[in-house]
Design an enzyme around this catalytic site. Structure first.
Site, PDB file in Angstrom:
ATOM      1  N   ARG A 164       4.020  29.509 -15.310  1.00 41.29           N
ATOM      2  CA  ARG A 164       2.710  29.827 -14.726  1.00 41.29           C
ATOM      3  C   ARG A 164       1.755  30.086 -15.879  1.00 41.29           C
ATOM      4  O   ARG A 164       1.836  31.105 -16.570  1.00 41.29           O
ATOM      5  CB  ARG A 164       2.837  31.061 -13.812  1.00 41.29           C
ATOM      6  CG  ARG A 164       1.565  31.436 -13.083  1.00 41.29           C
ATOM      7  CD  ARG A 164       1.600  30.961 -11.648  1.00 41.29           C
ATOM      8  NE  ARG A 164       0.329  31.207 -10.978  1.00 41.29           N
ATOM      9  CZ  ARG A 164       0.122  32.190 -10.124  1.00 41.29           C
ATOM     10  NH1 ARG A 164       1.095  33.038  -9.835  1.00 41.29           N
ATOM     11  NH2 ARG A 164      -1.054  32.327  -9.545  1.00 41.29           N
TER      12      ARG A 164
ATOM     13  N   GLU B  81      -2.255  35.760 -15.167  1.00 37.11           N
ATOM     14  CA  GLU B  81      -2.814  36.916 -14.438  1.00 37.11           C
ATOM     15  C   GLU B  81      -2.905  38.184 -15.299  1.00 37.11           C
ATOM     16  O   GLU B  81      -3.063  39.281 -14.793  1.00 37.11           O
ATOM     17  CB  GLU B  81      -2.053  37.238 -13.134  1.00 37.11           C
ATOM     18  CG  GLU B  81      -1.523  36.072 -12.329  1.00 37.11           C
ATOM     19  CD  GLU B  81      -2.539  35.021 -11.925  1.00 37.11           C
ATOM     20  OE1 GLU B  81      -2.472  33.912 -12.512  1.00 37.11           O
ATOM     21  OE2 GLU B  81      -3.401  35.288 -11.065  1.00 37.11           O
TER      22      GLU B  81
ATOM     23  N   CYS C 138      -1.730  42.302   3.170  1.00 36.46           N
ATOM     24  CA  CYS C 138      -0.793  41.814   2.152  1.00 36.46           C
ATOM     25  C   CYS C 138      -1.030  42.542   0.831  1.00 36.46           C
ATOM     26  O   CYS C 138      -0.430  43.573   0.562  1.00 36.46           O
ATOM     27  CB  CYS C 138      -0.852  40.300   2.025  1.00 36.46           C
ATOM     28  SG  CYS C 138      -2.490  39.622   1.765  1.00 36.46           S
TER      29      CYS C 138
ATOM     30  N   CYS D 242      -4.536  31.754   7.079  1.00 44.59           N
ATOM     31  CA  CYS D 242      -4.808  32.926   6.236  1.00 44.59           C
ATOM     32  C   CYS D 242      -6.310  33.012   6.007  1.00 44.59           C
ATOM     33  O   CYS D 242      -6.921  32.066   5.522  1.00 44.59           O
ATOM     34  CB  CYS D 242      -4.089  32.777   4.899  1.00 44.59           C
ATOM     35  SG  CYS D 242      -4.657  33.976   3.684  1.00 44.59           S
TER      36      CYS D 242
ATOM     37  N   ARG E 267     -13.508  40.378 -13.634  1.00 47.21           N
ATOM     38  CA  ARG E 267     -14.533  40.800 -12.668  1.00 47.21           C
ATOM     39  C   ARG E 267     -15.057  39.622 -11.864  1.00 47.21           C
ATOM     40  O   ARG E 267     -16.198  39.624 -11.411  1.00 47.21           O
ATOM     41  CB  ARG E 267     -15.680  41.522 -13.403  1.00 47.21           C
ATOM     42  CG  ARG E 267     -15.311  42.848 -14.034  1.00 47.21           C
ATOM     43  CD  ARG E 267     -15.009  43.945 -13.015  1.00 47.21           C
ATOM     44  NE  ARG E 267     -13.609  43.974 -12.578  1.00 47.21           N
ATOM     45  CZ  ARG E 267     -13.128  44.732 -11.598  1.00 47.21           C
ATOM     46  NH1 ARG E 267     -13.930  45.498 -10.919  1.00 47.21           N
ATOM     47  NH2 ARG E 267     -11.855  44.705 -11.279  1.00 47.21           N
TER      48      ARG E 267
ATOM     49  N   ALA F 258      -7.419  41.841  19.671  1.00 41.55           N
ATOM     50  CA  ALA F 258      -6.320  42.550  20.351  1.00 41.55           C
ATOM     51  C   ALA F 258      -5.925  41.830  21.632  1.00 41.55           C
ATOM     52  O   ALA F 258      -4.744  41.537  21.861  1.00 41.55           O
ATOM     53  CB  ALA F 258      -6.738  43.993  20.654  1.00 41.55           C
TER      54      ALA F 258
ATOM     55  N   GLN G 113      -6.063  42.382   3.621  1.00 37.35           N
ATOM     56  CA  GLN G 113      -5.938  43.694   4.255  1.00 37.35           C
ATOM     57  C   GLN G 113      -4.492  44.150   4.486  1.00 37.35           C
ATOM     58  O   GLN G 113      -4.209  45.335   4.368  1.00 37.35           O
ATOM     59  CB  GLN G 113      -6.662  43.690   5.601  1.00 37.35           C
ATOM     60  CG  GLN G 113      -8.136  43.940   5.469  1.00 37.35           C
ATOM     61  CD  GLN G 113      -8.847  43.903   6.810  1.00 37.35           C
ATOM     62  OE1 GLN G 113      -9.683  43.058   7.034  1.00 37.35           O
ATOM     63  NE2 GLN G 113      -8.514  44.792   7.706  1.00 37.35           N
TER      64      GLN G 113
ATOM     65  N   LYS H 202     -19.182  57.659  -4.087  1.00 35.77           N
ATOM     66  CA  LYS H 202     -19.367  56.219  -4.252  1.00 35.77           C
ATOM     67  C   LYS H 202     -19.401  55.485  -2.909  1.00 35.77           C
ATOM     68  O   LYS H 202     -18.639  55.828  -1.994  1.00 35.77           O
ATOM     69  CB  LYS H 202     -18.191  55.701  -5.091  1.00 35.77           C
ATOM     70  CG  LYS H 202     -18.412  54.367  -5.721  1.00 35.77           C
ATOM     71  CD  LYS H 202     -17.408  54.169  -6.848  1.00 35.77           C
ATOM     72  CE  LYS H 202     -16.182  53.448  -6.384  1.00 35.77           C
ATOM     73  NZ  LYS H 202     -15.251  53.050  -7.406  1.00 35.77           N
TER      74      LYS H 202
ATOM     75  N   TYR I   2      -0.521  39.444 -17.343  1.00 41.74           N
ATOM     76  CA  TYR I   2       0.734  40.156 -17.596  1.00 41.74           C
ATOM     77  C   TYR I   2       1.183  39.956 -19.055  1.00 41.74           C
ATOM     78  O   TYR I   2       0.466  39.330 -19.843  1.00 41.74           O
ATOM     79  CB  TYR I   2       1.806  39.687 -16.602  1.00 41.74           C
ATOM     80  CG  TYR I   2       1.542  40.149 -15.180  1.00 41.74           C
ATOM     81  CD1 TYR I   2       1.602  41.509 -14.850  1.00 41.74           C
ATOM     82  CD2 TYR I   2       1.221  39.250 -14.160  1.00 41.74           C
ATOM     83  CE1 TYR I   2       1.357  41.948 -13.554  1.00 41.74           C
ATOM     84  CE2 TYR I   2       0.979  39.688 -12.859  1.00 41.74           C
ATOM     85  CZ  TYR I   2       1.045  41.038 -12.565  1.00 41.74           C
ATOM     86  OH  TYR I   2       0.792  41.467 -11.286  1.00 41.74           O
TER      87      TYR I   2
ATOM     88  N   HIS J  67      -5.843  40.148 -13.764  1.00 44.19           N
ATOM     89  CA  HIS J  67      -6.123  41.102 -12.685  1.00 44.19           C
ATOM     90  C   HIS J  67      -7.362  41.949 -12.983  1.00 44.19           C
ATOM     91  O   HIS J  67      -8.021  42.432 -12.079  1.00 44.19           O
ATOM     92  CB  HIS J  67      -4.919  42.013 -12.436  1.00 44.19           C
ATOM     93  CG  HIS J  67      -3.806  41.322 -11.713  1.00 44.19           C
ATOM     94  ND1 HIS J  67      -4.017  40.421 -10.695  1.00 44.19           N
ATOM     95  CD2 HIS J  67      -2.455  41.396 -11.863  1.00 44.19           C
ATOM     96  CE1 HIS J  67      -2.853  39.976 -10.246  1.00 44.19           C
ATOM     97  NE2 HIS J  67      -1.894  40.543 -10.948  1.00 44.19           N
TER      98      HIS J  67
END
Ligand code: FAD
Ligand code: SF4
Length: 673
Positions: free
Chosen positions: A214, A164, A341, A334, A255, A384, A339, A568, A166, A252
């Site tokens: 990983r 990812e 998490c 899921c 694109r 709701a 939104q 934007k 890191y 991360h």
């Protein structure tokens, strides 16, 4: 490849038990007072739900490696002792848990960030300092120390985060590693950091301790690793003593969306499949594996030995258990919206889940059986009302649910037809199951009135009537060209070859997405090869990073997306997904116009000014997505006639697209009734 599994549900579940890993998620629980105790309850519930192996959120091996200033470390015996509450809780449930060791490198959001070289990441404002050779060796020692302490804390193993983008990834690729010492230059030198970490960790922790590595199997950034290099690293990691290799997809800063709801189910399993047979230790496939049938299929296809699911365990702690018991239709799926998490994590808030607000709130939100069953009337079967009705019935109340439409779901019935939001239908499927399971009396095609509700003598009335689209009132607002988004999305009105959309909020973006897709073609979110082509992923892996020029399918019409405000487009969209929506519309050549004044609509077109400049957009249609008004008529008619009327969801607050708020509000209300 796996989208045929969107529907109908395949209930067959034979191969997946003991093959599901709950992937690492940084929830921010570890960073709040009393958070480790809360994390213990969170993980224990998932262990009770039969997940084979849990990996914690990333914990840094030293201060420089912390993702943020106050992020958790595993550096001292005190840290290890504090984590025992987690490992004890999981073991008590018969589960296994590994601690992820994550060094953020140049992704650290603080001033002390370090990396292979002093090269700033495009997603961070701070430039890292290049580690000296001595400091690299110290960092290796810190990883080993962290792993040893994790063992002391009672963890069953560690996951070494090597993907990812890191720190470890930053050493591996030339793009971020310009070093000239023993950790730079040749590929062998660049992978020395992860190899030494795994080798020395194994030496320190002994045989019976899991080491998951990983591995970034697909960097999705320029100058990323080639496939041959990835395989070389996998073999070296195996030889160094890793027990399992987990798949990492995309840095991360890449694109290409890798986990958003636009990504097809199991969309990256092909990468892990490529690695099968190259090493002897088990391989784990990841990303957008959200339901048991997807995991089953990945394994049946020989694409992996195990599957990792992370966010699906926020949505439903009992995912595996339900699958084992042939109750997959009861899984709260899921929907990959991010939104509640990842958006929360990156905003420094506690993670949760849009469809399960209990996630990470297990100690404060519970739906206990009621001692005083009540008669409850719920109006509106949108998110709701559905949450309120099903949770109230689960608690033992007698619930009538009224819905004016012919089906449940409310606005999610529009959301689910947006290309890339197909998963939203799963929430409706889940609530249908819950209605049946908990015995909610559902009245469809029933626009209930205040008098009827009063006559029914409810103890509690919950109004969840949602919203109505806001109208515009400038000249020409009633021209036949003008359509509401609801008419367009519900297929009640046809749209011409050129169209202007008024309003660039969430629904404006979704409507643009809908209008730029050819309805006769499969959406990329439902077709892996199409998706990879659309976003520029080279499935032949002919270059490092496996990226190529995106080849989006052309829009069947010209679309203008207009907004009155300056700045934007889409800046209020989700923190981790807004860029995807923007990039998608740019690929479809949607014209984004800001600072627009609307003058009139007539046969010639849409008369507007952009700033001071007047122009006519020669469009066939103007679709209005100018926000929503709450539908409170029923509530207004009841509030003085009944002692216990509650207003929730869009009917209470219609300012944003917000099913998260709607479901959460319903849940907290019902927990107290
Ligand atoms: P609604 O979903 O509007 O449901 C209200 C229900 O009440 C309706 O079914 C209606 O028929 C019924 N009703 C009204 N009056 C009566 C009556 N008198 N008797 C009986 N029934 C009645 N939100 C997000 O958080 N994330 C997203 O990605 C997202 N995407 C969206 C995409 C689109 C295209 C749209 C249109 C919305 C999207 N939303 C999204 C918004 C989300 O759907 C709403 O926030 C949510 O549906 C609000 O839930 P609700 O239950 O309050 O209202
Ligand atoms: Fe999945 Fe959305 Fe819940 Fe996150 S908030 S776990 S993406 S459903």
């Amino acid at each position: 490849m796996y989208n045929h599994l969107l529907s109908p549900l395949d209930l067959g579940f034979t191969t997946l038990k003991n093959r599901v890993l709950m992937g690492s998620m940084h929830t921010n629980l570890e960073e709040i007072p009393g958070g480790l105790e809360r994390a213990a309850v969170f993980y224990a519930e998932r262990a009770r739900g039969q997940v084979a192996l849990i990996v914690t959120g990333g914990i840094a091996p030293n201060r420089a490696g912390a993702v943020a200033q106050h992020a958790s470390l595993m550096q001292t015996p005190e840290h290890a002792k504090a984590h025992q509450v987690i490992t004890n809780a999981v073991h008590k449930e018969g589960g296994k848990i590994c601690m992820q060791i994550l060094h953020a490198g140049r992704y650290a959001y603080h001033a002390e960030g370090v990396s292979a070289s002093a090269i700033r990441s495009p997603i961070n404002k701070t430039t890292p300092r290049a580690l000296t050779t001595e400091e690299v060796w110290q960092t290796i020692d810190d990883y080993v120390n962290s792993a040893a302490l994790a063992k002391e804390a009672g963890y069953d193993g560690v996951e070494i985060m090597g993907s990812e983008g890191y720190l470890i990834n930053q050493f591996i690729v030339k793009r971020t590693n310009h070093r000239t010492d023993e950790f730079g230059g040749s590929y062998e030198n660049r992978i020395k950091l992860p190899i030494e970490i795994v080798k020395r960790t194994r030496q320190k922790v002994g045989e019976n301790f899991i080491i998951i590595f990983r591995l970034s199997m697909l960097d999705l950034v320029p100058e990323g690793s080639t496939w041959e290099e990835v395989v070389q690293l996998a073999k070296a990691v195996e030889a160094a003593g890793a027990t399992i290799i987990n798949t990492g997809i995309g840095w991360h800063e890449a694109r290409v969306p890798t986990i958003g709801t636009v990504v097809p189910r199991g969309g990256f399993a092909w990468v892990t499949k490529r690695m099968m047979g190259e090493v002897k230790i088990p391989l784990i496939a990841t990303n957008r594996i959200n339901m048991p049938e997807v995991g089953n299929q990945v394994i049946a296809d020989g694409a992996a030995d195990m599957v990792s699911m992370a966010r699906p365990f926020l949505a439903d702690e009992n995912l595996v258990l339900k699958a084992i018991e042939n109750r997959a239709h009861e899984i709260n799926t899921c929907i990959a919206c991010n939104q509640a998490c990842l958006d929360h994590t990156f905003e420094g808030k506690l993670s949760s889940c849009i469809v399960n607000p209990r996630a990470c709130h297990e100690t404060e939100l519970n739906f206990l059986p009621t001692k005083q069953p009540k008669k409850i009337g719920v109006v509106g079967a949108g998110p709701a009302g559905l949450a309120a009705a099903t949770l109230a019935a689960e608690r033992g109340h007698q619930v009538d649910l009224f819905e004016a439409a012919a089906e449940i779901g409310g606005q999610f019935n529009m959301a689910k037809i947006i290309p890339g939001k197909e998963e939203y239908q799963q929430t409706i499927r889940y609530y249908n199951s819950m209605i049946k399971k908990h015995g909610v009396n559902l009245f469809l095609n029933h626009r209930v009135t205040a008098n009827e509700l009063i006559a029914n003598q409810y103890d509690e009335i919950i109004i969840a009537t949602g919203v109505t689209p806001r109208q515009v009132n400038f000249p020409g607002h009633d021209h036949p060209k003008v359509l509401s988004y609801a008419d367009v999305l519900q297929g009640k009105k046809q749209v011409g070859k050129a169209v202007a959309i008024i309003g660039a909020g969430g629904i404006g973006f979704d409507t643009a997405e809908f209008l730029t897709h050819n309805p006769h073609h499969t959406a990329p979110s439902m077709d892996v090869e199409k998706y990879m082509k659309e976003w520029g992923v080279d499935m032949n892996y002919s270059n490092g990073g496996a990226i190529e020029k995106p080849k989006p399918t052309a829009s069947p019409r010209k679309v203008y997306l207009l907004k009155r405000s300056i700045g934007k487009h889409g800046k209020n969209l989700g923190k981790t997904t807004g860029w995807i929506h923007r990039a998608s519309l740019v690929m479809k050549e949607v014209v984004h116009l800001a600072n627009v004044t609307y003058h009139k609509i007539d046969d010639a077109g849409f008369h507007i000014s952009v700033g001071e400049e007047k122009q006519i957009l020669e469009v066939d249609n103007v679709v209005v997505c100018a926000g929503q008004e709450p539908l409170r008529e029923l509530w207004e008619g009841l509030k003085n006639k009944h002692n216990s009327v509650h207003l929730i969801g869009g009917a209470d607050e219609a300012s944003q697209l917000d099913a998260k708020r709607a479901i959460k509000q319903a849940s907290y209300l019902v927990a107290e009734l």
